[in-house]
Scaffold this motif. Structure first.
Motif, PDB file in Angstrom:
ATOM      1  N   ARG A 400     -59.558 -52.724 -85.354  1.00 32.11           N
ATOM      2  CA  ARG A 400     -59.278 -52.405 -86.664  1.00 32.11           C
ATOM      3  C   ARG A 400     -57.299 -53.006 -86.443  1.00 32.11           C
ATOM      4  O   ARG A 400     -57.544 -53.071 -87.964  1.00 32.11           O
ATOM      5  N   SER A 403     -58.990 -57.077 -88.237  1.00 31.27           N
ATOM      6  CA  SER A 403     -60.335 -57.545 -88.882  1.00 31.27           C
ATOM      7  C   SER A 403     -59.847 -56.885 -90.825  1.00 31.27           C
ATOM      8  O   SER A 403     -60.510 -57.514 -91.604  1.00 31.27           O
ATOM      9  N   GLU A 404     -58.419 -56.004 -90.425  1.00 33.87           N
ATOM     10  CA  GLU A 404     -58.174 -56.198 -91.773  1.00 33.87           C
ATOM     11  C   GLU A 404     -57.822 -57.184 -92.561  1.00 33.87           C
ATOM     12  O   GLU A 404     -57.514 -57.709 -93.629  1.00 33.87           O
ATOM     13  N   THR A 405     -57.017 -58.345 -91.846  1.00 32.46           N
ATOM     14  CA  THR A 405     -56.495 -59.445 -92.053  1.00 32.46           C
ATOM     15  C   THR A 405     -57.452 -60.541 -92.217  1.00 32.46           C
ATOM     16  O   THR A 405     -57.543 -61.847 -92.904  1.00 32.46           O
ATOM     17  N   ILE A 406     -58.430 -60.678 -90.546  1.00 33.25           N
ATOM     18  CA  ILE A 406     -58.856 -61.927 -91.023  1.00 33.25           C
ATOM     19  C   ILE A 406     -60.489 -61.609 -90.390  1.00 33.25           C
ATOM     20  O   ILE A 406     -61.345 -62.762 -89.942  1.00 33.25           O
ATOM     21  N   GLY A 407     -60.599 -61.131 -90.703  1.00 31.72           N
ATOM     22  CA  GLY A 407     -62.631 -60.238 -90.260  1.00 31.72           C
ATOM     23  C   GLY A 407     -62.786 -61.020 -89.082  1.00 31.72           C
ATOM     24  O   GLY A 407     -62.203 -59.477 -88.036  1.00 31.72           O
TER      25      GLY A 407
END
Lengths: 476, 476, 476
Positions: A400, A403-407
């Motif tokens: 969490r 992954s919002e920045t880099i998947g």
């Protein structure tokens, strides 16, 4: 006692909401049986060369696993009673240690160690009971009997676990005879690769720095009397490792400073370190320079650099003196990456073929530094949760946070980092379940298409680490 | 207005998913009616000695509770209008303060203060309406009328709340007369124990350090003119506290440094501090030594050490000068434990009978340092979320951060740390609901057996803190 | 290919549990169509003055948006191939860049950038397909065709997006001609206000400090040869901005130190900085003093101060030299507020009319420092998650971290902080969905009454930021 019956639930670690769970099951189903690619760990390769049967349940599950011993120690059990720091235990002592684990087993409720071990008990040994003081002897006998069978010897388990690649951790002066033996053995089909771990050779403040430099020079056949020779020897040993299958070097220092000295200063400080007269500030400056050198070499030879910084090793001296290292008394500390790594990343951060995987136990660093770095530099990957946070909730927090920045694609893939051989499948399975959990949550909240989640599920367990760690089949 | 009707929901704070909630209800059911064991708090024991009725709703709920006053202050209300820093309020002023709370009550939506107070309104005072400007006077009158009844006097509430143990916080020079009076009173059956809080005596940079040392010496009947005497007096006062029922000492400094000086240096610096001529660096070194001394004494006398470091006290000087301390202007700062505590833990971390409970508001420390320390040292426990994070989501974050490393057994149990007497049951109830919430989530995701969760539910609220804090019934 | 069909789901980002989702839908329904109040961002006002059509899909969606380019760069795409650092792209190059995005679009799965862009594709451009290599050209053509229509010019979109207020970010020496032109234009009804951003004028270590001071003096018509003149010029420019509609000043330095110098020292250090001979320590001290001066001026002129500290700008020098700033290589660092802001808050923290909004990407600071400060000082607000954490899970973490201490009322309201004009509605919509998600969770767990959540939903999107930022309609 019916209460003793227990098998791990097939939906464990998946989300509880039925609609989300259905998605997670579907995603986990795509991952469950993929082969294990383990690009960083601490299994002893000699174990596979010799293929001698495991001695007993205690030496398999307790004594060498500091995840298990540390909590028993915190609950008042002496490390000696668990076999730590002793040679092989007599059967009576081994059984006594096992009973101690059983007595305290309830205290492991909710820990990943318990989940891993219950997975192993069931999937590897066919146990369908919970460990209690009442079942301790029965389970001990059950496991001991299996360990005597050929299909429970290390190589047989290696196959049964579907391990495609297993990386070990090795001293730069190691001749890698075990790896050669495995590679040359027509009866062993697995890929076991060494990892170059030069930490102690890069710490000029160590009292034994001169001896270490000598040993390195001897291994390389190069005179390490000066900085140029030391560097040549280091480069030679890295190539030796690469030629024996290594795909990465592993590094853990107190910080990640990588400021370079000019070459003359480096040579001067090296000479002092060699002579045992370097002061702490210079030793620190030289260590940072030597780490920066490793990155330059990596940009040349292609070994992926993994960085696990900021641990206060052997926090309790008396324990270290009595039992040695790696018994549960290493404690993480705060860390920052951004300024320390700036020299390194300005030097080789955009270099073709350079790769750097960053690990942390300081969780706030995930969203603040690691994801932003891995979201800009083509060389940087966010390493999997490591050690104290290689656990269900922490792994979900990691996903969490990053992954919002880099998947998913700028992360390293799962790293088990374990010395507990039998736990490898359980750890990878946990990671797959949790990725299914996280992805299913995104799909259920309409934040990701099921098609995209399914495509990730197909590649995450095996193909992704092959690519990140330049393993066979991973060419991009 | 039908909209004013309100009673706290019986399932509040439990998970919303029906299947998980059923498990949580079952676990909470095991915890709900257990007696309250409160090993750290700030209630004034004189209140129980004198058993005088509470004056009015404002002096009970608003004026002394910085959780309540700080948010009103942030919303533009003057602390003076809430009675802070004034003597007892006239009825008109008390009612006016109460109306201010009602006017701003909507801004507390989602805060634990509101949940606690609504619990108190309902469970203690039988109120079934929400506080609004329209109901403010009615609720004020309702509470005021109850406070005049004998069953709302402090001792009656103590019984009604099912408080088994209540710890207060006390000055080392205190004669503990109130505690003696309570212990000697045949009409009072509760256990009210003092806590040794020596912070200011350990700060050699304070201008009043000499006077404090004098006061300590006087209380102990020991000449504190030199370090040896000071140490003897401190030890004597600790024993005096222990003989009056104390089970712990409480400590809060700007950091947790515990490096020891050699005895001669300590004596020399102490003499300078006594003479008012110590410089800041030496004062810091001496404070760290004196804190290390407290740990040595604790290893001897068995008082559990609780450590709440890293708060910038009285952040706004003007507010402090006008209203005094503890009015909501203490702000937490970043903290690390690992290096600072190393000297202390190397000294007594494995000592029989030594116990150390670590608190933080720097949440990243939970998984990075506190859980790893509590998961190795038999003496260390992870303290409950404290102060700004003694709230539902933060408490769940804490459980998720520490229990993967140390389960539940290496945690302290809930600490209410409150000066708001009537909030004690509400705070403990919230903690129990949240533990039920967390455990039920683990059970629902098949990460813990229901049997293990149920066993924890039986022991967590009362028996666990009895054991950690060596209270009656807690022998291990 | 039926697989290409895609429209954003109406329930996206709402909780998955049906009972909670129903509550969230009801709350989101109250927020969805409220006007957009955007008190901080980076749109170029000239775009609205000139109202020239957007050139092509690539210059609209890719080239200027470092959220988009940075991840492509991390995946090995050259910034040059995306148009960064070049003038307007030829159609063939623009289309090639668009195809690169399509090729890597799967790697954005789970990122807010993808959610925002899919929202824009659908809501603004009426696209009902997912971007893939196969649909890239079709979508490019579709968007390009729309951009040629009058209803897709900037002013028409401004209206269509229901933007009530849009703040830009401006240099203190800017004459604000664009803002004047918009204000004087009878055909433009929107409110576009400047923001005073003096960062570089407050950094005495800059080589161009003297030139900057000259430019400021020239803009103000004041001689900035000494500190008094510099201060007078700064004050004058703030008033000039305020007279042109500005409601806030924006600040980002490496730390938030605000210790004041005495006036003579400030004057002396200023003279050195003006002469180019200030050393780094003095430059730091002077910068902190100058920031404290800004707060004093703010207390006088009423501009709200927003603070976004602690970013390592242009982490990779080679990229900066080739492509300039703001291309994705700014990386956040650790930060603390409590000690650094103490001088400022002791100076003006209780001053009538002073307001300070604090932002962080160091997430542990939310519960540890920002919420406690905003929960005591009437001037302090907790800023919305910013930049790397302006994303679904991070926004929920923020709400869960701060609202237990300060509810919703001491937060800033959503700040989009974007230079991507078309993403403004998508970003505000995401924020509203997530607030609905968070509030619905509280309601579902009986931690907040639906009436209180509904009242917050009515005021959060538009009225709350009007009040915090003293915008028209926001008087309190």
């Amino acid at each position: 006692m019916s209460n003793d019956a227990f098998v791990p639930h097939p939906d464990r670690l998946l989300p509880r909401d039925p609609a989300v769970r259905d998605i997670a099951r579907e995603l986990y189903g795509r991952m469950a049986s993929q082969p294990i690619v383990s690009p960083h760990g601490h299994v002893d390769p000699a174990m596979l060369v010799e293929d001698t049967p495991f001695r007993d349940p205690t030496s398999l599950f307790i004594t060498p696993d500091h995840y298990v011993t540390r909590l028993l120690h915190a609950r008042g059990v002496s490390l000696a009673d668990l076999g730590v720091g002793r040679g092989p235990l007599e059967e009576a002592d081994a059984r006594r240690a096992w009973r101690l684990l059983a007595e305290h087993w309830h205290a492991y409720a909710g820990t990943p160690s318990r989940l891993w071990m219950e997975h192993e008990f069931h999937d590897v040994f066919g146990i369908e009971k919970v460990l209690t003081p009442g079942t301790a002897d029965e389970l001990y006998d059950h496991i001991a009997a299996r360990l005597a069978r050929p299909e429970f010897r290390p190589r047989a388990l290696f196959d049964q676990f579907r391990i495609e690649v297993l990386a070990t951790t090795d001293d730069p002066a190691d001749d890698l005879a075990a790896h050669r033996a495995l590679a040359d053995d027509p009866d062993f089909a697995g890929l076991v690769v060494p990892t170059f771990r030069p930490d102690k050779y890069l710490e000029p403040a160590r009292e034994d720095f001169a001896q270490l430099a000598d040993a390195l020079g001897e291994a390389a056949g190069v005179d390490t009397g000066d900085y140029a020779g030391f560097t040549a020897a280091m480069r030679a040993r890295r190539l030796y490792f690469r030629d024996h299958g290594a795909v990465s070097s592993d590094h853990s220092h107190a910080d990640v400073g990588t400021a370079r000295l000019d070459e003359a200063d480096a040579a001067r400080l090296f000479a002092r370190a060699r002579g045992g007269s370097i002061d702490p500030a210079d030793a620190l400056a030289l260590r940072r320079h030597l780490l920066a050198d490793q990155a330059r070499m990596a940009a040349d030879d292609g070994l992926v650099m993994t960085l696990h910084p900021a641990v206060h090793r052997n926090h309790h001296r008396g324990t270290f003196e009595r039992y040695g290292a790696d018994v549960g008394a290493d404690i993480p500390t705060a860390v920052t990456f951004v300024d320390g790594l700036a020299p390194l990343l300005n030097d080789v951060g955009l270099a073709e073929g350079f790769r750097l995987v960053l690990f942390t136990i300081d969780e706030t660093v995930f969203s603040r530094e690691i994801a932003p770095l891995a979201g800009f530099y083509p060389s940087v990957y966010a390493g999997a949760p490591w050690w104290f946070i290689d656990a269900p909730d922490a792994i979900l927090r990691y996903r969490r946070a990053v992954s919002e920045t880099i998947g998913y694609t700028r992360t390293s893939g799962f790293i088990d980092d374990t010395r507990a051989f039998c736990s490898i499948p359980a750890r990878h399975d946990m990671s797959r379940r949790l990725d299914a959990h996280h992805l299913a949550s995104l799909v259920a909240e309409h934040r990701m298409r099921i098609e995209d989640a399914a495509a990730l599920a197909e590649t995450l367990p095996s193909q992704h680490p092959r690519e990140v760690f330049t393993l066979p089949g991973g060419a991009r």
